[in-house]
Scaffold this motif. Structure first.
Motif: not given
Length: 159
Positions: A99-103, A126-133, A155-156
């Motif tokens: 499955a697609p991955v969002c990290l 991952p298709l999406c990789h973000v670092e958030l506060a 992502f969706l």
């Protein structure tokens, strides 16, 4: 093997000596303070907002007639376990994710070395990789949850 207690800083100053088996708190406020304190015991700069700690505590305690509360966690959850996976086993599991991955990672979350992150990225792709506060509970804290929700919605939309 030891339980994951070894991952935490010294808990001697815990508001309720929570790692000494004392699960009774004088009131719900004391239990919330303990939950907030416990977040700071993990590695890095972990924290939890009061609002999130309150929500977690309210669903995890039993109120007594005298106003005190008891956590109803199963104490076996902190027992040592033989069910640890090797790095090879984990990587095998990751390699079989189709499955697609969002990290989404928190900048004050569990600290990880760059080579570990690079390996995770290589394995999971991952298709999406973000670092958030935020910290470990960034998805639940009112100040940071909207950022997590926005990233998941984005992502969706692309998957």
């Amino acid at each position: 093997m030891k339980s994951n207690r070894v991952l935490y800083k010294d808990a001697a100053n815990s508001p309720s000596n929570m790692f000494r088996g004392n699960r009774r708190h004088l009131n719900i406020g004391a239990a919330i303070e303990t939950r907030m304190f416990s977040a700071t015991l993990g590695p890095g700069n972990q924290y939890i907002s009061r609002e999130t700690a309150e929500a977690l505590v309210k669903r995890a305690v039993i109120l007594q007639k005298d106003g005190s509360v008891y956590f109803q966690h199963d104490s076996r959850l902190i027992w040592p376990t033989i069910q640890y996976n090797t790095q090879e086993q984990v990587e095998h599991l990751w390699a079989n994710i189709k499955a697609p991955v969002c990290l989404i990672r928190a900048n004050d979350g569990w600290p990880m070395e760059k080579d570990v992150i690079d390996n995770v990225m290589k394995q999971l792709r991952p298709l999406c990789h973000v670092e958030l506060a935020g910290s470990h509970h960034l998805h639940a804290d009112p100040e940071t949850a909207t950022g997590v929700i926005s990233e998941i919605i984005q992502f969706l939309k692309v998957t």
